[in-house]
Design a protein around this motif. Structure first.
Motif, PDB file in Angstrom:
ATOM      1  N   GLU A   1      44.206  44.100  40.406  1.00  0.00           N
ATOM      2  CA  GLU A   1      43.115  44.438  41.562  1.00  0.00           C
ATOM      3  C   GLU A   1      43.603  43.999  42.823  1.00  0.00           C
ATOM      4  N   PRO A   2      44.025  44.765  44.013  1.00  0.00           N
ATOM      5  CA  PRO A   2      44.227  44.344  45.249  1.00  0.00           C
ATOM      6  C   PRO A   2      43.035  43.838  45.956  1.00  0.00           C
ATOM      7  N   ARG A   3      43.445  43.110  46.842  1.00  0.00           N
ATOM      8  CA  ARG A   3      42.411  42.551  47.984  1.00  0.00           C
ATOM      9  C   ARG A   3      42.158  43.819  48.853  1.00  0.00           C
ATOM     10  N   LEU A   4      40.714  44.015  49.128  1.00  0.00           N
ATOM     11  CA  LEU A   4      40.499  45.173  49.831  1.00  0.00           C
ATOM     12  C   LEU A   4      39.816  44.745  51.146  1.00  0.00           C
ATOM     13  N   LYS A   5      40.093  43.472  51.518  1.00  0.00           N
ATOM     14  CA  LYS A   5      39.625  42.920  53.098  1.00  0.00           C
ATOM     15  C   LYS A   5      40.699  42.188  53.537  1.00  0.00           C
TER      16      LYS A   5
END
Length: 1046
Positions: free
Chosen positions: A564-568
């Motif tokens: 899961e990539p970082r979305l911030k």
């Protein structure tokens, strides 16, 4: 079947001489940290450090670039090392109870590539000795050596044993002095009756010479007794009746007190007084981490300072219940107290301090700690005792190495930015004082160009190493953990006070400080576009997902999900900062990757297919699945492939049964029947080619057939013979080769592309399938390289754009070199017809593992060079072929065939050198070039005259491996020829006629007993071209062709 043979018989003496001036095999130096270290020593006069290993190697280090290596004849662990200060000699004790004397000697001159090199210093074994057993005692454990002490005079060696005896050897001839032998019975007679108690004193644990009075030594026994023994009078001056099991002893500089450490985690200070024969109690005793039971203090050092407060250093002593599994070393001075917490076991340590007799204080400046996995140096002068970055012996294996890449010539500006980014990473935990181990002088000339070795690791990090010289120095570390959400997120609270060592000292006891702890980043199968930035940045990383199965129906991925990539936005330190994250679906390890910075394109391959991504416009250009239609196992993920032994056996029997049944029913012509026909023809022609081996075809129904093994970009002729353009080539495990013609905006027009939207077709990169080649044996494709009109490899895009390389020949026809595991083959472009080949498996019985195109420079003439194909096989040998003729040049044995990890980890440089792992923590550097060598070249100023190895008359067996003149050195020298005059070599730019004796081209195209018909599909052929191809095929009927165009 027709055979095309134009092979010249015999060897050309002039060509053989040219080979000798181009090629020579040498193992030059070992990079990294010694595997399984077991002993440590330091020469305070010469400022040299020695490390012994469990495999019997001794490695001596000084200033960066000063290195020596010696190897014992027997593969036994080195348990102790002791320098003879200032003499360039050292003593080693092996696990088999033998003692060996080593010396720095001058080797005789040697010849490499026709050039004579002067003799260099090397480490050689000159004497050895084994302590005999005591008469009347069958067991040899009584004379097993436990400790060695070299007196300051360097003429006497004291040996402590398990039986409690102390023996003495004269140096340097290692002869036993029976008159000086001290047995335990003699000491027992001097003890009071109440201390004897019928108990043995145990083994000798420590021997220490009096710092002020030569000829007096402290003898410490395991039971706790310490004896001050006078060698001249042979009697005990004072006995210290300790009752706690002894571990080690150390003198205070004045000689008035000494300190003993014990197995209960404590230490005691004893006073040495005249006239007092017995001392029953120490002056003081302390258990630093008590009162609960603690582990033993294995070694202790006491160093005096001018400020009045001594520096106390000791390893171990941790509370058993709470911290018994920690690997610690404590530093104490007055109220300062630090417990260094390491990630691996402490082997040994020493301090760099004043050793001259006229100095009143020790004044320690540095602490050197040898751990099982790394070397740590602590600055004892700077407040806070920070650590020093190591210029060599850096741990390559803080996380296991998974891949590596070498960059030959790095631009100076880029190099400077990398160095600055690496310095910014060190932070306040490091000091920039000079390296304390600075003995010897590096005589090697400065590197002409900066070289980088990049290593990828299991924890998702990429480490940059300075590989320009003998010392492999860490420059910079690229981490990818903060791109994803992980269990231990470094970005959630970057200012965590728990990471502050000062806060930890106030909050907990013992006051631990983590030292060189390895990062534990976790990430799987992703590609990142990184940009070098000199400033810290907080930004959001763009994420793109490329589905490699978008054109396949009915496939369902059953493995793990993508990370899961970082979305911030996340903080990124100075250095390489990610801008784009590309995630493949299904998520799998990236097996091949290629970058073209001028076209802003990246190609990547997995076990399911390959994709092409435009990182300038942030869009996917191509996604191609390479799976076989029947390959269902590849959709179950890497864990479920070996999930059940029963399932694996069942599938194996089904395949065998299926092959037997299908073999009986087969009546049509198939690749298998073609192989049988070829083998029958080979049997009939055995008198022509007796060395060829029969090759069995591989099954297309294989769960690993879709693995992409190699990718490459090239500006070449794929559509027709007049217009060249960008292309992408990919090869798979099943012997398939895909060639795509690329439409890259701006290429060929001289303008720079501007970023456009994804919907603007005028500025988007397009990929069109041009050719699809299927090798009939389905052997995995290891490498694909495009050759220009002169038969030279195309230069790197950056070098071509900056005019750093010779421009490729775009006027004559190009060719493509495809290397599979079984053979090397050159095809012409754009027709893709076979020009020449070499059947390595058929001739040599080995398989190709690594391939590289290398430039070899001549030692005889500066402007002469040759492009050569270097091939590493599964047997560990190197085969060198000229290109494009693929004529064998020389062969060298490099890596043991049993060393599978070494063969898999090998990486080549463009100038004829290479690296491979000889252990998880060490790279062996080698050279195939007679001219380009990176080896130690240094000098050491000794207090004695240097001996020459050629004139040394020692009769002891010697089997030594040295960094300076490796025993593996091989220079190609033909037999049965006289010395030729200096050859006049042509310029590498000029083409040599094929019929010239200087030509290295091989015109052999032997089709006997082998399938040479490859299945090639054309996808870019026009109607006129198709008619011409059909006309040509009709004209060529009746002849054996090298390729069939469908």
């Amino acid at each position: 079947m027709m055979k095309f043979r134009f092979r010249r018989q015999g060897t050309d003496p002039q060509r053989e001489k040219i080979k000798q001036e181009l090629f020579a095999f040498n193992k030059t130096v070992e990079h990294g940290f010694p595997h399984q270290p077991s002993a440590l020593a330091f020469d305070p006069k010469l400022q040299l450090m020695a490390i012994g290993t469990k495999s019997g190697a001794i490695k001596v280090y000084g200033a960066p670039g000063v290195e020596f290596t010696g190897l014992h004849q027997d593969t036994m662990a080195v348990t102790q090392i002791h320098f003879l200060p200032g003499q360039g000699r050292l003593l080693s004790l092996l696990d088999d109870n033998s003692i060996h004397l080593w010396e720095l000697m001058t080797r005789g001159p040697r010849e490499v590539g026709g050039v004579k090199k002067e003799g260099q210093l090397s480490l050689q074994e000159v004497e050895s000795y084994s302590l005999p057993g005591r008469p009347g005692i069958e067991s040899c454990s009584a004379t097993r050596v436990t400790v060695l002490l070299l007196l300051r005079s360097c003429d006497l060696l004291c040996i402590g044993t398990e039986g409690g005896g102390v023996y003495f050897l004269e140096l340097p001839d290692l002869s036993l002095k029976d008159s000086q032998t001290l047995l335990q019975d003699q000491v027992m007679q001097s003890l009071p009756d109440d201390y004897r108690c019928g108990k043995s004193l145990g083994p000798v644990e420590s021997l220490q010479e009096h710092p002020q009075q030569s000829g007096k030594i402290l003898i410490g026994y395991s039971r706790g007794l310490v004896v001050l023994w006078d060698l001249s009078t042979r009697h005990a001056e004072q006995l210290f009746l300790g009752k706690q099991q002894l571990e080690s002893l150390v003198w205070e500089r004045s000689g008035n007190i000494f300190v003993s450490s014990h197995n209960d985690g404590g230490y005691s200070v004893w006073a040495v007084t005249n006239g007092n024969t017995y001392s029953h109690q120490p002056v003081s005793s302390s258990i630093p981490y008590g009162p609960f039971p603690c582990k033993a203090i294995n070694k202790i050092l006491w160093r005096t300072t001018q400020t009045g407060s001594p520096v106390l250093l000791y390893s171990g002593g941790m509370p058993r219940a709470s911290y018994g599994d920690r690997h610690c070393l404590t530093i104490q001075q007055d109220k300062e107290h630090v417990t260094l917490d390491f990630t691996s076991r402490v082997i040994d340590f020493f301090t760099v301090h004043n050793t001259e007799q006229e100095n009143e204080f020790d004044e320690p400046s540095a602490l050197v700690v040898l751990l099982e996995e790394e070397l740590v140096v602590i600055d004892l002068v700077t407040p806070g005792w920070p650590s020093l970055p190591t210029p060599y012996l850096a741990p390559l294996h803080s996380s296991a190495i998974t891949c590596s890449f070498h960059v030959t010539s790095v631009p100076p500006k880029l190099w400077e930015r990398l160095v600055n980014a690496g310095k910014a990473q060190q932070g306040r935990q490091h000091t920039h004082r000079s390296w304390p181990i600075c003995g010897g002088k590096n005589l090697a000339p400065p590197a002409k160009q900066q070289e980088l070795l990049l290593t990828g690791h299991e924890d998702g990090t990429v480490r940059f190493w300075d590989a320009s010289g003998v010392a492999l120095t860490p420059l910079y570390k690229l981490s990818t953990a903060n791109v994803f959400h992980t269990d231990c997120d470094p970005c959630d609270d970057p200012q965590d006070p728990g990471d502050d060592p000062d806060m930890q000292q106030e909050e907990e006891w013992p006051p631990f400080r983590k030292v060189n702890i390895a990062d534990e980043d976790q990430e799987l199968g992703n590609y990142y576009k990184q940009t070098l930035n000199d400033e810290r940045s907080d930004h959001l990383v763009d994420v793109s997902v490329v589905d490699l199965l978008q054109d396949r129906e009915g496939f369902t991925w059953k493995g793990h999900d993508r990370l899961e990539p970082r979305l911030k936005p996340a903080p990124f330190p100075p250095g390489f900062q990610p801008l784009v994250l590309v995630q493949c679906m299904p998520p799998a390890s990236v097996t091949a990757i290629a970058l073209h910075a001028e076209w802003n394109l990246i190609a990547f391959g997995t076990s399911h297919g390959f994709g092409l991504f435009d990182y300038h416009r942030r869009n996917a250009v191509l996604a191609r699945c390479t799976l076989h239609p029947n390959d269902s196992l590849a959709m179950e993920g890497p864990l479920s492939r070996v999930k059940s032994l029963k399932k694996s056996l069942r599938q194996s029997f089904r395949r065998i049964r299926k092959s037997r049944v299908s073999g009986k029913k087969r009546t049509i012509t198939t690749p298998t029947s073609k192989v049988q026909e070829a083998n029958a023809a080979l049997a009939e022609q055995e008198d022509v080619a007796p060395v060829q081996r029969r090759i069995e075809p591989r099954s297309a129904d294989d769960s690993l057939s879709g693995v992409v093994r190699c990718l490459c970009f090239a500006d070449t002729f794929l559509r027709d013979g007049t217009n060249h353009g960008p292309t992408l080539w990919g090869g798979t495990n099943s012997g398939s080769v895909y060639a795509y013609a690329l439409e890259v905006p701006g290429v060929g027009t001289g303008r720079v592309c501007e970023r456009g939207g994804a919907g603007e077709s005028s500025v988007c990169v397009e990929a069109v399938l041009g050719k699809e080649i299927q090798l009939m044996h389905r052997a995995p494709v290891v490498s694909i390289s495009v050759l220009d009109g002169r038969g030279k490899p195309l230069p790197d895009p950056y070098e071509a754009s900056q005019d750093l390389a010779i421009a490729p020949d775009m006027t004559n026809a190009h060719s493509v070199l495809i290397a599979s595991e079984e053979q090397l083959k050159v095809f012409s472009l754009p027709k893709v017809s076979a020009k020449t080949k070499f059947k390595l498996t058929a001739h040599e019985g080995c398989r190709v593992r690594k391939v590289a195109l290398v430039v070899f420079n001549s030692t005889a003439q500066e402007d002469y060079s040759e492009h050569t194909l270097v091939c590493l096989t599964n047997l560990g040998d190197m085969h060198l072929f000229n290109i494009p003729g693929l004529r064998p040049q020389v062969r060298y044995d490099c890596i043991r065939k049993e060393d599978i990890s070494g063969i898999a980890s090998c990486v080549f440089t463009k100038n004829g050198q290479g690296f491979y792992l000889i252990s998880p923590s060490e790279y062996e550097r080698f050279s195939l070039s007679a001219k380009v060598l990176t080896e130690p070249l240094c000098s050491v100023q000794l207090d004695r005259l240097l001996d020459s190895l050629a004139t040394h008359t020692s009769t002891s067996p010697v089997n030594v491996e040295t960094c300076f003149s490796p025993p593996d050195s091989v220079a190609f020298s033909p037999t049965g020829q006289t010395e030729d005059p200096q050859s006049t070599l042509s310029s590498p730019i000029m083409d040599t006629p094929l019929d010239s004796p200087l030509s290295c081209a091989d015109l052999t195209l032997d089709t006997t007993g082998e399938i040479t018909v490859e299945d090639v599909r054309e996808f870019l052929t026009t109607v006129d071209e198709a008619e011409n191809n059909l006309k040509n095929m009709k004209e060529e009927e009746g002849r054996s062709t090298g390729i069939l165009i469908n």
